[in-house]
Scaffold this motif. Structure first.
Motif, PDB file in Angstrom:
ATOM      1  N   GLU A 290       0.814  -1.214   0.000  1.00  0.00           N
ATOM      2  CA  GLU A 290       0.000   0.000   0.000  1.00  0.00           C
ATOM      3  C   GLU A 290       0.846   1.262   0.000  1.00  0.00           C
ATOM      4  OE1 GLU A 290      -4.115  -1.675   2.066  1.00  0.00           O
ATOM      5  OE2 GLU A 290      -2.690  -0.551   3.312  1.00  0.00           O
ATOM      6  N   ALA A 291       2.092   1.151   0.466  1.00  0.00           N
ATOM      7  CA  ALA A 291       3.013   2.292   0.440  1.00  0.00           C
ATOM      8  C   ALA A 291       3.741   2.415  -0.894  1.00  0.00           C
ATOM      9  CB  ALA A 291       4.022   2.172   1.576  1.00  0.00           C
ATOM     10  N   GLY A 292       3.474   1.462  -1.809  1.00  0.00           N
ATOM     11  CA  GLY A 292       4.111   1.511  -3.111  1.00  0.00           C
ATOM     12  C   GLY A 292       5.521   0.957  -3.147  1.00  0.00           C
ATOM     13  N   ARG A 293       5.914   0.283  -2.084  1.00  0.00           N
ATOM     14  CA  ARG A 293       7.271  -0.275  -2.029  1.00  0.00           C
ATOM     15  C   ARG A 293       7.358  -1.694  -2.574  1.00  0.00           C
ATOM     16  NH1 ARG A 293       6.841   2.450   3.185  1.00  0.00           N
ATOM     17  NH2 ARG A 293       6.089   0.502   4.103  1.00  0.00           N
ATOM     18  N   LEU A 294       6.228  -2.334  -2.778  1.00  0.00           N
ATOM     19  CA  LEU A 294       6.213  -3.742  -3.183  1.00  0.00           C
ATOM     20  C   LEU A 294       5.081  -3.974  -4.179  1.00  0.00           C
ATOM     21  CD1 LEU A 294       7.532  -6.533  -2.562  1.00  0.00           C
ATOM     22  CD2 LEU A 294       5.753  -6.859  -0.836  1.00  0.00           C
ATOM     23  N   THR A 295       5.428  -4.396  -5.384  1.00  0.00           N
ATOM     24  CA  THR A 295       4.431  -4.649  -6.415  1.00  0.00           C
ATOM     25  C   THR A 295       4.659  -6.022  -7.023  1.00  0.00           C
ATOM     26  OG1 THR A 295       4.343  -2.287  -6.965  1.00  0.00           O
ATOM     27  CG2 THR A 295       3.424  -3.840  -8.576  1.00  0.00           C
ATOM     28  N   PRO A 296       3.707  -6.951  -6.882  1.00  0.00           N
ATOM     29  CA  PRO A 296       3.868  -8.269  -7.508  1.00  0.00           C
ATOM     30  C   PRO A 296       3.904  -8.141  -9.027  1.00  0.00           C
ATOM     31  CG  PRO A 296       2.103  -8.278  -5.876  1.00  0.00           C
ATOM     32  CD  PRO A 296       2.453  -6.847  -6.120  1.00  0.00           C
ATOM     33  N   VAL A 297       4.741  -8.972  -9.646  1.00  0.00           N
ATOM     34  CA  VAL A 297       4.830  -9.023 -11.094  1.00  0.00           C
ATOM     35  C   VAL A 297       4.127 -10.294 -11.568  1.00  0.00           C
ATOM     36  CG1 VAL A 297       6.361  -9.110 -13.098  1.00  0.00           C
ATOM     37  CG2 VAL A 297       7.009  -7.772 -11.071  1.00  0.00           C
ATOM     38  N   ILE A 298       3.193 -10.154 -12.477  1.00  0.00           N
ATOM     39  CA  ILE A 298       2.433 -11.302 -12.979  1.00  0.00           C
ATOM     40  C   ILE A 298       2.838 -11.590 -14.418  1.00  0.00           C
ATOM     41  CG2 ILE A 298       0.139 -12.196 -13.518  1.00  0.00           C
ATOM     42  CD1 ILE A 298      -0.926 -10.541 -11.188  1.00  0.00           C
ATOM     43  N   ASP A 299       3.248 -12.811 -14.670  1.00  0.00           N
ATOM     44  CA  ASP A 299       3.638 -13.232 -16.006  1.00  0.00           C
ATOM     45  C   ASP A 299       2.406 -13.577 -16.843  1.00  0.00           C
ATOM     46  OD1 ASP A 299       4.700 -14.375 -18.266  1.00  0.00           O
ATOM     47  OD2 ASP A 299       5.863 -15.903 -17.244  1.00  0.00           O
ATOM     48  N   ARG A 300       1.608 -14.528 -16.370  1.00  0.00           N
ATOM     49  CA  ARG A 300       0.420 -14.961 -17.097  1.00  0.00           C
ATOM     50  C   ARG A 300      -0.721 -15.240 -16.135  1.00  0.00           C
ATOM     51  NH1 ARG A 300       1.926 -19.176 -22.016  1.00  0.00           N
ATOM     52  NH2 ARG A 300       3.479 -17.880 -23.059  1.00  0.00           N
ATOM     53  N   THR A 301      -1.928 -15.135 -16.658  1.00  0.00           N
ATOM     54  CA  THR A 301      -3.130 -15.478 -15.899  1.00  0.00           C
ATOM     55  C   THR A 301      -3.924 -16.533 -16.676  1.00  0.00           C
ATOM     56  OG1 THR A 301      -3.252 -13.254 -14.952  1.00  0.00           O
ATOM     57  CG2 THR A 301      -5.247 -14.599 -14.852  1.00  0.00           C
ATOM     58  N   TYR A 302      -4.367 -17.580 -15.967  1.00  0.00           N
ATOM     59  CA  TYR A 302      -5.140 -18.668 -16.566  1.00  0.00           C
ATOM     60  C   TYR A 302      -6.471 -18.786 -15.847  1.00  0.00           C
ATOM     61  CZ  TYR A 302      -0.791 -20.479 -18.696  1.00  0.00           C
ATOM     62  OH  TYR A 302       0.376 -20.644 -19.412  1.00  0.00           O
TER      63      TYR A 302
END
Length: 327
Positions: A290-302
């Protein structure tokens, strides 16, 4: 409800979409309508029953847990009589641990294993956080004891844990080196890595640069080589569990066993990481997100019915960052 079930160990073909009874929450549990779930190397290991030694915990002849998946995000549908911290309608995320069951339309989970979903993340992004994020957090902060100014190397920086570990190491004030393949160099650099090593061209264990902490997420180097990348009093954090060729008795546990045997006799710290799910760690991840320090990276969605295809993609070592299931 619909769920991905498995009644024997084997390849992705052993996973099937089936109709099963919707679970009913116990007194200390919440029923969550799953909106997204995430794949981890753990899911591959349970599906295959590999390494074979792991079947002592997973189930000798077949998985003890009938439904696959452990990371999820969704909305609370109902709560047990002894649940006080969440209410129906709350958006939550969590990790079921060894209980599994996230590749389904509904899941029952103890109240202690869920936390409010980060407000700025989609359900798919939130589902990508629990196991990988807690592994990265504990490996660096609690086990690696990373402090501002430390030099940290993440081996496997483009993976699900690695992409979060690079970001968390920067949050902790470290100078970060990420190790990945050529196609992921730009990704790892964009996450904040100060240095990126392309392992197809350079061997970080032979580099002149030495590190205060080496966080190994791959298990593809010998213990001697990994220790060579450390300062004389540095810390090697071993986290077994990548997707490997399989079919062995101990798999990536071999490196961990050797590390434990060597640890008492060397100046460097050689430690093993075990990540346990829990609300306290999820709350920390939520605060960073929420502080913008951590953002998950998503490769693909199924979609849910294509979980076997998603695991094939993960198995083929083509995946980078996280692979997510939209339910």
């Amino acid at each position: 409800m619909k769920a991905i079930v498995q009644d024997r160990y084997g390849p992705p073909e052993t996973l099937t979409l089936a109709d099963v009874d919707t679970p009913v929450p116990a007194a200390d549990e919440v029923l969550v309508r799953v909106e997204a779930a995430a794949l981890n190397a753990y899911d591959w290991h349970v599906m295959r029953g590999d390494p074979w030694l792991g079947r002592l915990a997973m189930g000798r002849s077949r998985p003890r847990a009938h439904i696959r998946g452990r990371d999820f995000a969704g909305r609370v549908e109902a709560v047990g009589a002894e649940v006080w911290q969440v209410r129906p309608g709350d958006a939550v995320f969590g990790d079921l641990g060894d209980a599994n069951g996230a590749f389904a339309e509904y899941v029952c989970v103890p109240e202690t294993l869920v936390a409010p979903k980060p407000a700025n993340l989609t359900p798919q992004q939130a589902a990508a956080l629990p196991l990988a994020g807690v592994t990265a957090l504990l490996g660096l902060r609690d086990v690696g004891l990373v402090e501002p100014g430390h030099r940290v190397l993440v081996n496997g920086a483009s993976g699900g844990v690695g992409t979060l570990a690079v970001q968390l190491a920067k949050v902790l004030g470290a100078t970060v080196t990420g190790v990945c393949s050529t196609r992921n160099v730009d990704l790892v650099r964009s996450l904040g890595a100060d240095h990126v090593v392309d392992y197809t061209r350079d061997d970080f264990t032979r580099d002149a640069r030495r590190h205060d902490v080496v966080f190994d997420l791959v298990g593809n180097r010998s213990l001697t080589a990994l220790r060579r990348a450390l300062t004389p009093t540095g810390t090697l954090v071993l986290s077994g569990g990548g997707v490997y060729r399989g079919g062995s008795l101990v798999g990536p546990l071999r490196l961990i066993v050797r590390g434990r045997l060597v640890a008492p006799f060397v100046r460097q710290r050689v430690v093993t990481l075990t990540a346990a799910p829990g609300r306290r760690h999820l709350d920390t991840l939520r605060a960073h997100a929420e502080a913008g320090r951590l953002t998950p990276v998503i490769d693909r969605t199924y979609p849910l019915q294509d979980v076997p295809d998603a695991i094939r993609y993960l198995e083929g070592e083509h995946a980078r960052a996280k692979v997510v299931i939209a339910v």
